[in-house]
Enzyme design. Structure first.
Site, PDB file in Angstrom:
ATOM      1  N   GLU A  39       0.861  -1.199   0.000  1.00  0.00           N
ATOM      2  CA  GLU A  39       0.000   0.000   0.000  1.00  0.00           C
ATOM      3  C   GLU A  39       0.889   1.237   0.000  1.00  0.00           C
ATOM      4  O   GLU A  39       1.772   1.398   0.850  1.00  0.00           O
ATOM      5  CB  GLU A  39      -0.952   0.031   1.197  1.00  0.00           C
ATOM      6  CG  GLU A  39      -1.796   1.322   1.153  1.00  0.00           C
ATOM      7  CD  GLU A  39      -3.073   1.289   1.977  1.00  0.00           C
ATOM      8  OE1 GLU A  39      -3.654   0.200   2.124  1.00  0.00           O
ATOM      9  OE2 GLU A  39      -3.482   2.356   2.459  1.00  0.00           O
ATOM     10  N   GLU A  64       4.873   5.112   3.524  1.00  0.00           N
ATOM     11  CA  GLU A  64       4.321   6.451   3.773  1.00  0.00           C
ATOM     12  C   GLU A  64       5.476   7.406   4.078  1.00  0.00           C
ATOM     13  O   GLU A  64       6.386   7.086   4.834  1.00  0.00           O
ATOM     14  CB  GLU A  64       3.319   6.388   4.948  1.00  0.00           C
ATOM     15  CG  GLU A  64       2.776   7.713   5.441  1.00  0.00           C
ATOM     16  CD  GLU A  64       2.089   8.557   4.357  1.00  0.00           C
ATOM     17  OE1 GLU A  64       1.118   8.113   3.753  1.00  0.00           O
ATOM     18  OE2 GLU A  64       2.579   9.684   4.122  1.00  0.00           O
ATOM     19  N   ASP A 113      -2.804  12.030  -3.225  1.00  0.00           N
ATOM     20  CA  ASP A 113      -3.026  13.484  -3.209  1.00  0.00           C
ATOM     21  C   ASP A 113      -3.524  13.931  -4.584  1.00  0.00           C
ATOM     22  O   ASP A 113      -2.841  13.704  -5.591  1.00  0.00           O
ATOM     23  CB  ASP A 113      -1.728  14.207  -2.859  1.00  0.00           C
ATOM     24  CG  ASP A 113      -1.301  13.909  -1.425  1.00  0.00           C
ATOM     25  OD1 ASP A 113      -2.094  14.158  -0.504  1.00  0.00           O
ATOM     26  OD2 ASP A 113      -0.177  13.401  -1.226  1.00  0.00           O
ATOM     27  N   LYS A 117      -5.036  21.883  -8.573  1.00  0.00           N
ATOM     28  CA  LYS A 117      -4.723  22.932  -9.553  1.00  0.00           C
ATOM     29  C   LYS A 117      -3.955  22.370 -10.748  1.00  0.00           C
ATOM     30  O   LYS A 117      -3.053  21.538 -10.568  1.00  0.00           O
ATOM     31  CB  LYS A 117      -3.868  24.015  -8.895  1.00  0.00           C
ATOM     32  CG  LYS A 117      -4.619  24.832  -7.868  1.00  0.00           C
ATOM     33  CD  LYS A 117      -3.740  25.938  -7.350  1.00  0.00           C
ATOM     34  CE  LYS A 117      -4.460  26.690  -6.258  1.00  0.00           C
ATOM     35  NZ  LYS A 117      -3.576  27.423  -5.384  1.00  0.00           N
ATOM     36  N   ASP A 149     -11.400  10.302  -4.755  1.00  0.00           N
ATOM     37  CA  ASP A 149     -12.690  11.003  -4.671  1.00  0.00           C
ATOM     38  C   ASP A 149     -12.661  12.257  -5.546  1.00  0.00           C
ATOM     39  O   ASP A 149     -13.506  13.121  -5.390  1.00  0.00           O
ATOM     40  CB  ASP A 149     -13.015  11.381  -3.220  1.00  0.00           C
ATOM     41  CG  ASP A 149     -12.046  12.407  -2.667  1.00  0.00           C
ATOM     42  OD1 ASP A 149     -10.892  12.469  -3.143  1.00  0.00           O
ATOM     43  OD2 ASP A 149     -12.434  13.165  -1.753  1.00  0.00           O
ATOM     44  N   THR A 178     -11.312   4.652   4.216  1.00  0.00           N
ATOM     45  CA  THR A 178     -10.111   5.307   4.743  1.00  0.00           C
ATOM     46  C   THR A 178     -10.477   6.654   5.357  1.00  0.00           C
ATOM     47  O   THR A 178     -11.562   7.191   5.139  1.00  0.00           O
ATOM     48  CB  THR A 178      -9.045   5.530   3.645  1.00  0.00           C
ATOM     49  OG1 THR A 178      -9.425   6.670   2.871  1.00  0.00           O
ATOM     50  CG2 THR A 178      -8.877   4.320   2.750  1.00  0.00           C
ATOM     51  N   LYS A 179      -9.505   7.201   6.084  1.00  0.00           N
ATOM     52  CA  LYS A 179      -9.725   8.487   6.753  1.00  0.00           C
ATOM     53  C   LYS A 179      -9.977   9.597   5.717  1.00  0.00           C
ATOM     54  O   LYS A 179     -10.920  10.377   5.837  1.00  0.00           O
ATOM     55  CB  LYS A 179      -8.483   8.823   7.586  1.00  0.00           C
ATOM     56  CG  LYS A 179      -8.683  10.041   8.431  1.00  0.00           C
ATOM     57  CD  LYS A 179      -7.600  10.194   9.453  1.00  0.00           C
ATOM     58  CE  LYS A 179      -7.932  11.416  10.318  1.00  0.00           C
ATOM     59  NZ  LYS A 179      -6.774  12.055  10.859  1.00  0.00           N
ATOM     60  N   GLU A 181     -11.001   9.306   2.720  1.00  0.00           N
ATOM     61  CA  GLU A 181     -12.267   9.042   2.032  1.00  0.00           C
ATOM     62  C   GLU A 181     -13.435   9.631   2.825  1.00  0.00           C
ATOM     63  O   GLU A 181     -14.353  10.221   2.241  1.00  0.00           O
ATOM     64  CB  GLU A 181     -12.443   7.528   1.891  1.00  0.00           C
ATOM     65  CG  GLU A 181     -13.746   7.100   1.269  1.00  0.00           C
ATOM     66  CD  GLU A 181     -13.787   5.581   1.069  1.00  0.00           C
ATOM     67  OE1 GLU A 181     -12.992   4.862   1.683  1.00  0.00           O
ATOM     68  OE2 GLU A 181     -14.617   5.126   0.269  1.00  0.00           O
TER      69      GLU A 181
HETATM   70  C1  LIG Z   1      -4.511  12.180   0.535  1.00  0.00           C
HETATM   71  S1  LIG Z   1      -3.537  11.220   1.559  1.00  0.00           S
HETATM   72  C2  LIG Z   1      -4.458   9.685   1.692  1.00  0.00           C
HETATM   73  C3  LIG Z   1      -4.029   8.856   2.866  1.00  0.00           C
HETATM   74  C4  LIG Z   1      -4.760   7.536   3.044  1.00  0.00           C
HETATM   75  N1  LIG Z   1      -4.505   6.616   1.949  1.00  0.00           N
HETATM   76  C5  LIG Z   1      -6.244   7.751   3.206  1.00  0.00           C
HETATM   77  O1  LIG Z   1      -6.985   7.460   2.251  1.00  0.00           O
HETATM   78  O2  LIG Z   1      -6.642   8.209   4.288  1.00  0.00           O
HETATM   79  C6  LIG Z   1      -2.170  10.741   0.519  1.00  0.00           C
HETATM   80  C7  LIG Z   1      -1.020  10.152   1.273  1.00  0.00           C
HETATM   81  O3  LIG Z   1       0.001   9.750   0.374  1.00  0.00           O
HETATM   82  C8  LIG Z   1       1.256  10.048   0.961  1.00  0.00           C
HETATM   83  N2  LIG Z   1       2.236  10.148  -0.133  1.00  0.00           N
HETATM   84  C9  LIG Z   1       2.241  11.047  -1.136  1.00  0.00           C
HETATM   85  N3  LIG Z   1       3.278  10.843  -1.961  1.00  0.00           N
HETATM   86  C10 LIG Z   1       3.947   9.765  -1.471  1.00  0.00           C
HETATM   87  C11 LIG Z   1       5.128   9.080  -1.886  1.00  0.00           C
HETATM   88  N4  LIG Z   1       5.815   9.472  -2.975  1.00  0.00           N
HETATM   89  N5  LIG Z   1       5.565   8.038  -1.145  1.00  0.00           N
HETATM   90  C12 LIG Z   1       4.875   7.657  -0.046  1.00  0.00           C
HETATM   91  N6  LIG Z   1       3.749   8.267   0.403  1.00  0.00           N
HETATM   92  C13 LIG Z   1       3.291   9.315  -0.300  1.00  0.00           C
HETATM   93  C14 LIG Z   1       1.024  11.354   1.680  1.00  0.00           C
HETATM   94  O4  LIG Z   1       1.991  11.617   2.688  1.00  0.00           O
HETATM   95  C15 LIG Z   1      -0.374  11.145   2.244  1.00  0.00           C
HETATM   96  O5  LIG Z   1      -0.338  10.576   3.526  1.00  0.00           O
END
Ligand SMILES: C[S@@+](CC[C@H](N)C(=O)[O-])C[C@H]1O[C@@H](n2cnc3c(N)ncnc32)[C@H](O)[C@@H]1O
Length: 207
Positions: A39, A64, A113, A117, A149, A178-179, A181
Protein backbone atom coordinates in the site's frame (compact mmCIF):
# COMPACT_ATOMS: atom_id res chain seq x y z
CA UNK A 1 4.02 14.84 15.51
CA UNK A 2 2.73 13.80 18.95
CA UNK A 3 5.17 12.47 21.59
CA UNK A 4 3.53 9.03 21.17
CA UNK A 5 4.14 9.04 17.40
CA UNK A 6 7.77 10.14 17.97
CA UNK A 7 8.29 7.34 20.52
CA UNK A 8 6.80 4.81 18.12
CA UNK A 9 9.22 5.81 15.36
CA UNK A 10 12.19 5.74 17.75
CA UNK A 11 11.30 2.45 19.43
CA UNK A 12 9.13 0.42 17.06
CA UNK A 13 10.44 1.10 13.57
CA UNK A 14 13.16 -1.48 13.99
CA UNK A 15 10.67 -4.21 14.93
CA UNK A 16 7.73 -3.40 12.65
CA UNK A 17 9.48 -1.39 9.98
CA UNK A 18 11.74 -2.09 7.04
CA UNK A 19 14.83 0.07 6.90
CA UNK A 20 18.18 -0.01 5.17
CA UNK A 21 18.98 0.57 1.54
CA UNK A 22 19.53 -2.97 0.30
CA UNK A 23 17.28 -5.04 -1.98
CA UNK A 24 14.20 -6.26 -0.09
CA UNK A 25 13.64 -9.98 0.35
CA UNK A 26 9.94 -10.33 1.11
CA UNK A 27 10.24 -14.09 1.54
CA UNK A 28 12.22 -13.60 4.76
CA UNK A 29 10.85 -10.26 6.02
CA UNK A 30 7.74 -11.88 7.50
CA UNK A 31 7.42 -14.91 9.79
CA UNK A 32 5.19 -16.58 7.17
CA UNK A 33 5.98 -16.42 3.45
CA UNK A 34 2.59 -15.60 1.83
CA UNK A 35 1.25 -13.22 -0.87
CA UNK A 36 2.33 -9.62 -0.34
CA UNK A 37 0.21 -6.48 -0.79
CA UNK A 38 1.92 -3.10 -1.10
CA UNK A 39 0.00 0.00 0.00
CA UNK A 40 1.43 3.33 -1.12
CA UNK A 41 0.56 6.42 0.93
CA UNK A 42 -1.36 4.86 3.84
CA UNK A 43 -1.84 8.20 5.63
CA UNK A 44 -2.56 7.42 9.30
CA UNK A 45 -2.71 3.70 8.41
CA UNK A 46 -5.89 2.68 10.25
CA UNK A 47 -7.48 1.17 7.13
CA UNK A 48 -4.26 -0.70 6.28
CA UNK A 49 -4.20 -2.18 9.78
CA UNK A 50 -7.86 -3.21 9.37
CA UNK A 51 -6.92 -5.04 6.15
CA UNK A 52 -3.94 -6.78 7.73
CA UNK A 53 -6.18 -8.00 10.56
CA UNK A 54 -8.93 -9.04 8.13
CA UNK A 55 -6.52 -11.04 5.92
CA UNK A 56 -4.05 -12.94 8.12
CA UNK A 57 -3.11 -15.18 5.16
CA UNK A 58 -1.60 -12.19 3.35
CA UNK A 59 1.42 -10.04 4.17
CA UNK A 60 1.20 -6.25 3.87
CA UNK A 61 3.83 -3.57 3.34
CA UNK A 62 2.83 0.07 3.80
CA UNK A 63 4.93 2.94 2.48
CA UNK A 64 4.32 6.45 3.77
CA UNK A 65 6.42 9.59 3.65
CA UNK A 66 4.54 11.49 6.39
CA UNK A 67 6.18 10.75 9.78
CA UNK A 68 3.11 11.24 12.07
CA UNK A 69 1.19 8.61 10.09
CA UNK A 70 4.12 6.20 10.33
CA UNK A 71 4.30 6.71 14.11
CA UNK A 72 0.54 6.27 14.48
CA UNK A 73 0.49 3.01 12.52
CA UNK A 74 3.52 1.60 14.36
CA UNK A 75 1.74 2.15 17.71
CA UNK A 76 -1.37 0.46 16.41
CA UNK A 77 0.58 -2.55 15.08
CA UNK A 78 2.20 -2.96 18.49
CA UNK A 79 -1.19 -2.93 20.25
CA UNK A 80 -2.78 -5.24 17.67
CA UNK A 81 0.15 -7.65 18.02
CA UNK A 82 0.12 -8.79 14.39
CA UNK A 83 3.08 -9.98 12.35
CA UNK A 84 1.80 -9.67 8.76
CA UNK A 85 2.22 -5.89 8.39
CA UNK A 86 5.49 -3.97 7.94
CA UNK A 87 6.03 -0.25 7.47
CA UNK A 88 8.50 1.64 5.31
CA UNK A 89 9.01 5.31 6.18
CA UNK A 90 9.94 7.01 2.93
CA UNK A 91 9.07 8.11 -0.56
CA UNK A 92 7.86 5.20 -2.67
CA UNK A 93 9.70 6.49 -5.74
CA UNK A 94 12.96 5.77 -3.91
CA UNK A 95 11.81 2.32 -2.77
CA UNK A 96 10.63 0.81 -6.05
CA UNK A 97 14.18 -0.05 -7.15
CA UNK A 98 14.74 -2.01 -3.91
CA UNK A 99 11.81 -4.34 -4.65
CA UNK A 100 12.32 -7.51 -6.69
CA UNK A 101 10.23 -7.96 -9.85
CA UNK A 102 6.97 -9.93 -9.64
CA UNK A 103 6.83 -9.79 -5.86
CA UNK A 104 3.46 -8.13 -5.12
CA UNK A 105 0.12 -9.87 -5.57
CA UNK A 106 -1.62 -6.56 -4.98
CA UNK A 107 -0.63 -2.90 -5.06
CA UNK A 108 -3.09 -0.38 -3.64
CA UNK A 109 -3.07 3.39 -3.66
CA UNK A 110 -6.04 4.81 -1.79
CA UNK A 111 -6.77 8.50 -2.25
CA UNK A 112 -3.44 9.71 -3.61
CA UNK A 113 -3.03 13.48 -3.21
CA UNK A 114 -5.28 14.92 -5.96
CA UNK A 115 -3.31 18.14 -6.59
CA UNK A 116 -6.40 20.01 -7.76
CA UNK A 117 -4.72 22.93 -9.55
CA UNK A 118 -3.66 22.36 -13.15
CA UNK A 119 -0.20 23.79 -12.51
CA UNK A 120 0.30 21.10 -9.83
CA UNK A 121 -0.87 18.12 -11.91
CA UNK A 122 2.76 17.18 -12.59
CA UNK A 123 3.07 16.38 -8.86
CA UNK A 124 0.42 13.65 -9.06
CA UNK A 125 1.84 10.29 -8.09
CA UNK A 126 -0.03 8.26 -10.71
CA UNK A 127 1.20 8.93 -14.23
CA UNK A 128 2.51 6.72 -17.04
CA UNK A 129 6.16 7.07 -15.94
CA UNK A 130 5.35 5.90 -12.40
CA UNK A 131 3.23 3.01 -13.69
CA UNK A 132 6.06 1.90 -15.98
CA UNK A 133 8.27 1.48 -12.90
CA UNK A 134 5.54 -0.03 -10.72
CA UNK A 135 4.10 -2.71 -13.01
CA UNK A 136 7.19 -4.98 -13.12
CA UNK A 137 6.88 -5.34 -9.33
CA UNK A 138 3.47 -7.03 -9.70
CA UNK A 139 3.16 -10.71 -10.24
CA UNK A 140 1.09 -12.10 -13.12
CA UNK A 141 -2.57 -12.02 -12.20
CA UNK A 142 -1.91 -9.40 -9.51
CA UNK A 143 -4.25 -6.48 -8.81
CA UNK A 144 -3.60 -2.76 -8.95
CA UNK A 145 -6.33 -1.02 -6.95
CA UNK A 146 -6.62 2.78 -6.86
CA UNK A 147 -9.35 4.81 -5.20
CA UNK A 148 -9.93 8.55 -5.50
CA UNK A 149 -12.69 11.00 -4.67
CA UNK A 150 -11.54 13.53 -7.28
CA UNK A 151 -13.22 12.81 -10.61
CA UNK A 152 -10.72 14.65 -12.84
CA UNK A 153 -7.93 12.59 -11.23
CA UNK A 154 -9.94 9.39 -11.77
CA UNK A 155 -10.23 10.28 -15.47
CA UNK A 156 -6.50 10.91 -15.76
CA UNK A 157 -5.73 7.62 -13.96
CA UNK A 158 -7.98 5.65 -16.35
CA UNK A 159 -6.24 7.34 -19.27
CA UNK A 160 -2.80 6.50 -17.86
CA UNK A 161 -3.80 2.84 -17.33
CA UNK A 162 -5.21 2.59 -20.86
CA UNK A 163 -1.66 2.93 -22.22
CA UNK A 164 -0.66 -0.41 -20.64
CA UNK A 165 -1.87 -3.52 -22.49
CA UNK A 166 -0.71 -5.63 -19.55
CA UNK A 167 -3.59 -4.20 -17.48
CA UNK A 168 -7.21 -5.17 -17.84
CA UNK A 169 -9.97 -3.52 -15.83
CA UNK A 170 -11.73 -5.70 -13.27
CA UNK A 171 -14.06 -5.40 -10.33
CA UNK A 172 -12.50 -3.84 -7.24
CA UNK A 173 -12.24 -6.07 -4.17
CA UNK A 174 -13.50 -5.06 -0.74
CA UNK A 175 -11.45 -2.48 1.10
CA UNK A 176 -12.01 -0.65 4.38
CA UNK A 177 -13.09 2.99 4.31
CA UNK A 178 -10.11 5.31 4.74
CA UNK A 179 -9.73 8.49 6.75
CA UNK A 180 -9.29 10.69 3.69
CA UNK A 181 -12.27 9.04 2.03
CA UNK A 182 -14.44 10.03 5.01
CA UNK A 183 -13.50 13.65 4.43
CA UNK A 184 -14.36 13.40 0.72
CA UNK A 185 -17.71 11.78 1.44
CA UNK A 186 -18.58 14.55 3.94
CA UNK A 187 -17.87 17.04 1.14
CA UNK A 188 -20.26 15.13 -1.16
CA UNK A 189 -17.55 13.73 -3.44
CA UNK A 190 -18.15 10.58 -5.47
CA UNK A 191 -15.59 7.84 -4.84
CA UNK A 192 -14.14 5.86 -7.78
CA UNK A 193 -12.52 2.48 -7.19
CA UNK A 194 -10.36 1.66 -10.20
CA UNK A 195 -9.00 -1.87 -10.28
CA UNK A 196 -6.84 -3.54 -12.90
CA UNK A 197 -5.40 -7.03 -13.24
CA UNK A 198 -1.97 -7.67 -14.72
CA UNK A 199 -2.92 -10.35 -17.21
CA UNK A 200 -0.72 -13.11 -18.56
CA UNK A 201 -2.22 -12.73 -22.05
CA UNK A 202 -1.32 -9.05 -22.23
CA UNK A 203 2.08 -9.82 -20.75
CA UNK A 204 2.74 -12.28 -23.54
CA UNK A 205 1.75 -9.57 -26.04
CA UNK A 206 4.11 -7.00 -24.56
CA UNK A 207 7.17 -9.30 -24.46
C1 LIG B 1 -4.51 12.18 0.53
S1 LIG B 1 -3.54 11.22 1.56
C2 LIG B 1 -4.46 9.68 1.69
C3 LIG B 1 -4.03 8.86 2.87
C4 LIG B 1 -4.76 7.54 3.04
N1 LIG B 1 -4.50 6.62 1.95
C5 LIG B 1 -6.24 7.75 3.21
O1 LIG B 1 -6.98 7.46 2.25
O2 LIG B 1 -6.64 8.21 4.29
C6 LIG B 1 -2.17 10.74 0.52
C7 LIG B 1 -1.02 10.15 1.27
O3 LIG B 1 0.00 9.75 0.37
C8 LIG B 1 1.26 10.05 0.96
N2 LIG B 1 2.24 10.15 -0.13
C9 LIG B 1 2.24 11.05 -1.14
N3 LIG B 1 3.28 10.84 -1.96
C10 LIG B 1 3.95 9.76 -1.47
C11 LIG B 1 5.13 9.08 -1.89
N4 LIG B 1 5.82 9.47 -2.98
N5 LIG B 1 5.57 8.04 -1.14
C12 LIG B 1 4.88 7.66 -0.05
N6 LIG B 1 3.75 8.27 0.40
C13 LIG B 1 3.29 9.32 -0.30
C14 LIG B 1 1.02 11.35 1.68
O4 LIG B 1 1.99 11.62 2.69
C15 LIG B 1 -0.37 11.14 2.24
O5 LIG B 1 -0.34 10.58 3.53
Amino acid sequence: MTPGQRRAIDELLEQYGIGGAQKLDFATLFPVNQPVTLEIGFGMGDSLLDMAIAFPARNFVGVEVHAPGVGHLLSRIEKADISNLKVIHGDVTGIIDRCPEGVFSQIQIFFPDPWHKKKHHKRRLINPGFLRRLLPLMREGGLLHVATDWEPYAESIVESFSGFPALSRCEAPWRPKTKYEGRGLRLGHRVSDLCYRKTMKALAMST
